[in-house]
Motif scaffolding. Sequence first.
Motif, mmCIF file in Angstrom:
data_model
loop_
_atom_site.group_PDB
_atom_site.id
_atom_site.type_symbol
_atom_site.label_atom_id
_atom_site.label_comp_id
_atom_site.label_asym_id
_atom_site.label_seq_id
_atom_site.Cartn_x
_atom_site.Cartn_y
_atom_site.Cartn_z
ATOM 1 N N LEU A 36 -36.038 25.714 60.250
ATOM 2 C CA LEU A 36 -35.725 24.731 61.284
ATOM 3 C C LEU A 36 -36.952 23.956 61.749
ATOM 4 C CD1 LEU A 36 -32.967 24.057 62.465
ATOM 5 C CD2 LEU A 36 -33.578 25.346 64.498
ATOM 6 N N MET A 83 -28.286 21.240 62.317
ATOM 7 C CA MET A 83 -29.217 21.340 61.198
ATOM 8 C C MET A 83 -28.506 21.078 59.879
ATOM 9 S SD MET A 83 -32.262 21.808 60.179
ATOM 10 C CE MET A 83 -33.091 22.190 58.640
ATOM 11 N N GLY A 132 -39.017 18.686 68.652
ATOM 12 C CA GLY A 132 -37.929 19.570 68.286
ATOM 13 C C GLY A 132 -36.938 19.721 69.420
ATOM 14 N N PHE A 186 -38.537 26.037 68.688
ATOM 15 C CA PHE A 186 -38.163 24.720 68.176
ATOM 16 C C PHE A 186 -38.219 23.662 69.268
ATOM 17 C CE2 PHE A 186 -34.668 21.831 66.518
ATOM 18 C CZ PHE A 186 -35.506 21.203 65.621
ATOM 19 N N THR A 237 -32.493 20.345 70.558
ATOM 20 C CA THR A 237 -31.145 19.853 70.275
ATOM 21 C C THR A 237 -31.081 18.343 70.290
ATOM 22 O OG1 THR A 237 -30.258 21.863 71.306
ATOM 23 C CG2 THR A 237 -28.735 20.042 70.970
ATOM 24 N N ALA A 282 -37.433 20.497 60.419
ATOM 25 C CA ALA A 282 -36.526 19.413 60.818
ATOM 26 C C ALA A 282 -36.998 18.776 62.110
ATOM 27 C CB ALA A 282 -35.103 19.947 60.969
ATOM 28 N N LYS A 339 -34.640 31.615 59.807
ATOM 29 C CA LYS A 339 -33.985 30.354 60.173
ATOM 30 C C LYS A 339 -34.927 29.412 60.890
ATOM 31 C CE LYS A 339 -30.548 28.516 63.348
ATOM 32 N NZ LYS A 339 -29.546 28.827 64.387
ATOM 33 N N TYR A 340 -35.579 29.895 61.954
ATOM 34 C CA TYR A 340 -36.376 28.998 62.789
ATOM 35 C C TYR A 340 -37.759 28.733 62.193
ATOM 36 C CZ TYR A 340 -33.038 28.673 66.597
ATOM 37 O OH TYR A 340 -31.923 28.380 67.354
ATOM 38 N N LEU A 373 -32.725 16.664 67.248
ATOM 39 C CA LEU A 373 -31.856 16.622 66.079
ATOM 40 C C LEU A 373 -30.810 15.526 66.211
ATOM 41 C CD1 LEU A 373 -31.247 20.437 65.378
ATOM 42 C CD2 LEU A 373 -32.752 18.889 64.135
ATOM 43 N N THR A 379 -27.226 24.581 67.205
ATOM 44 C CA THR A 379 -28.384 24.126 66.439
ATOM 45 C C THR A 379 -28.151 24.271 64.940
ATOM 46 O OG1 THR A 379 -29.858 24.749 68.266
ATOM 47 C CG2 THR A 379 -30.871 24.412 66.122
ATOM 48 N N THR A 380 -27.508 25.353 64.527
ATOM 49 C CA THR A 380 -27.195 25.541 63.112
ATOM 50 C C THR A 380 -26.293 24.430 62.595
ATOM 51 O OG1 THR A 380 -27.397 27.944 63.352
ATOM 52 C CG2 THR A 380 -26.198 27.142 61.434
ATOM 53 N N VAL A 394 -28.264 17.460 59.472
ATOM 54 C CA VAL A 394 -29.563 16.889 59.136
ATOM 55 C C VAL A 394 -29.855 17.065 57.647
ATOM 56 C CG1 VAL A 394 -32.056 17.182 59.458
ATOM 57 C CG2 VAL A 394 -30.552 17.097 61.444
#
Length: 806
Positions: A109, A459, A118, A309, A120, A112, A104-105, A123, A455-456, A462
């Motif tokens: 991630l 994302m 990076g 991140f 929260t 993004a 994931k990261y 985003l 965060t998921t 995004v």
Amino acid sequence: MNQIDMDRNEDSNNLPTPGAVGLGQESSRGKRKLTSKFSLENLPGALVLAYQSFGVVYGDLSTSPLYVYRSIFVGKLQNHQTSDAIFGAFSLIFWTLTLIPLLKYVFMLLSADDNGEGGTFALYSLLCRHAKFSLLPNQQAADEELSAYKYGPSGQSSTSLALKRFLEKHKKLRTLLLLVVLLGAGMVIGDGVITPAISVLSSVSGLEAAGTNLTQGEVLFIACIILVGLFALQHVGTQKVGFFFAPIIFLWLISIFSVGLYNTIRWNPKIVLALSPHYIIKFFSQTGIDGWISLGGVLLSITGTEAMFADLGHFNALSIRIAFAFIVYPCLVMQYMGQAAFLSKNISSIPNSFYASVPDSVFWPVFILATLAAIVASQAIISATFSIVKQCNALSCFPRVKVVHTSKHIHGQIYIPEINWILMILTLAIAIGFHDITTIGNAYGLACMSVMFITTFLMALVIVCVWQRSTVLAAAFLLFFWFIEGAYLLAAYTKVPQGGWVSLVLSLFFMFILFIWHYGTRKKYNFDLYNKVPMKWILGLGPSLGIVRVPGIGLVYSELATGVPAIFSHFITNLPAFHNVLVFVCVKSVPVPYVSPEERFLIGRIGPRPYRMYRCIVRYGYKDLQKDDENFENLLILSIAEFIQMEAVEPQFSSTDTASYDGRMAVISSRSVQSSSTLIASETEDFGSINSIQSSKSLTLQSLRSAYGDENPQVRRRQLRFQVPHNPRMDPVVREELLDLIRAKEAGVAYILGHSYVKARRSSSFLKKFVIDIGYSFLRKNCRGPAVALHIPHISLIEVGMIYHV
């Protein structure tokens, strides 16, 4: 001067905003900064950054083996302490490390990023730039011309467009989105409280394992001394405190890899079979609901993952990927494997699994490294807390605090004294109040998994709104990781009575502060917006504004990016005079990490030319540091002069249309004004110019300024004297306006600032009265004053009192 692009009059709420003219700037919208793109040329630099990242990013993640197994086998799982259960626990840890940090990261991630930043808030700012999600109506179309504003596909798919319009249409959904982001920020700040406590307590617990005959109270006292020393050293800056951090974490990772490999070979090589997910199924079939509850301990193996991140801006995606994939991930997997191999043959050692598995011959070196690594882990999250508080403050979500820039070379290294001491008090309270690693670990795991869950979700937005991918892909990403993280999160929430409530209380408390400040700021801004002075009223007063115009420049500070604030009419109603030159200054943050100095100033005119009224919008990114710039006045004068000269040669600025009196603005590059021939600047000393300048200021005021300079020699700065160059082709009207500007500058600059009191209306609900009259008022009274935050010299400050009924 490049081609002039007139801005459109719109903002997030369809309110009129000033236009924009680009000077010497080339828009790079649609171009993404590919700092992490792999190539052989940037590989050496990436390797250096990867090494440096050990001391900042991976301290928390790499110290998790100190307490993971003991946290898993507590509670009802004590009845399942078998070799098969240990195999299953290791299999869970392995696949958790593989799916969340690695897949994931690292692989998803980190792509993004917000122009290299990076976290929260990064985003959220990315989403606010690509859709009108922001609740504060100070966005301008001129901001979209910033070179760092937008990247990604220029077109929009029908599904992404429909989702954006749906969210933009419903204010409650945008408010809910903000609350989710603030909850994530509150969880990160809560991590800053919990991480030092659990890391230091876990490391010094080795003193009990070593048989030193120290009591639990004495070990706790040692931990508190380390914690106090850690927070006391923060003022010297991350660069000095973290000088030895990278080699410490690197040696720590190598040591736990070696210990894990030794234990695997010596105790139970068959532990390698547990890499198969078959052992996870077997684990749950044997333990049932008790095994699911133990997931709250398993998730501690990935605490600190969010730092990869959040700290992206200090490094780049390539360096973090190299460090994790080739060093951190293999070392952690081998360490957890070795501990499991040891515990499968020594079940009784579970309560002190890590230090019990360390061979006696290397116990003390590993203990020293563990203690130092715990300090590194604490330092990383404390620095991250400073950064997120700074970001919240820049986006009008946190009260004004003192931000100290501790490094001349590394922009992001800051220190916030108030936050540092609050964190220290709360950390000591948790360490002393609980003094149990398992209980603190329950709170720690809940906070970390909540941030990952949020965060998921961001994302997924995004993927749709920024990357313009299909909603099916975003939904697949969301459901896959929410299924995994949801299981961990629900398991963590079962530990709320056993210490998890601490994390909830801390995060909700900080979220409450963040939202109250944002809500009060938004209400105050809306009051200014809907009560601004009508242009017809100003035009009716005439060039003298109906009062005596005295020599000098008046800088009227306001949060309004358009229009004339209410404090202006309040001032001229109660005082008989105003300055010959008026500049309405708005210092605002835009949803980008950094604004280059060449794009910082927006200059425009208010009213006709004889009024000598201008507007200056100073733009900062959410990671920019608004430091005391002693050249601000000089840059402002040069920028206004450049605007006056530019206005004379551009036909659209010569319009006498009343509607254009508060709508034409230009981006004035600081490089162009410093090399411009509009004005000639000569350098003088500030104390020498006080007596030489001829103005109508009273002798009393001049003597006060002179006395202030004598008592405060550090405020004496070099000052520029301006002259208009001899140019026969210059328009006489332009020359006269430039001369008026120079004379006003020589007469002195006064800073006019509103001293506001915000009150809820009598008809407001009880909740609103509580939030505004108690919560917001308390925060305003106990935070830094706006004059201090804006670095306004007190000797030149004029405050205008106003009451805002919101």
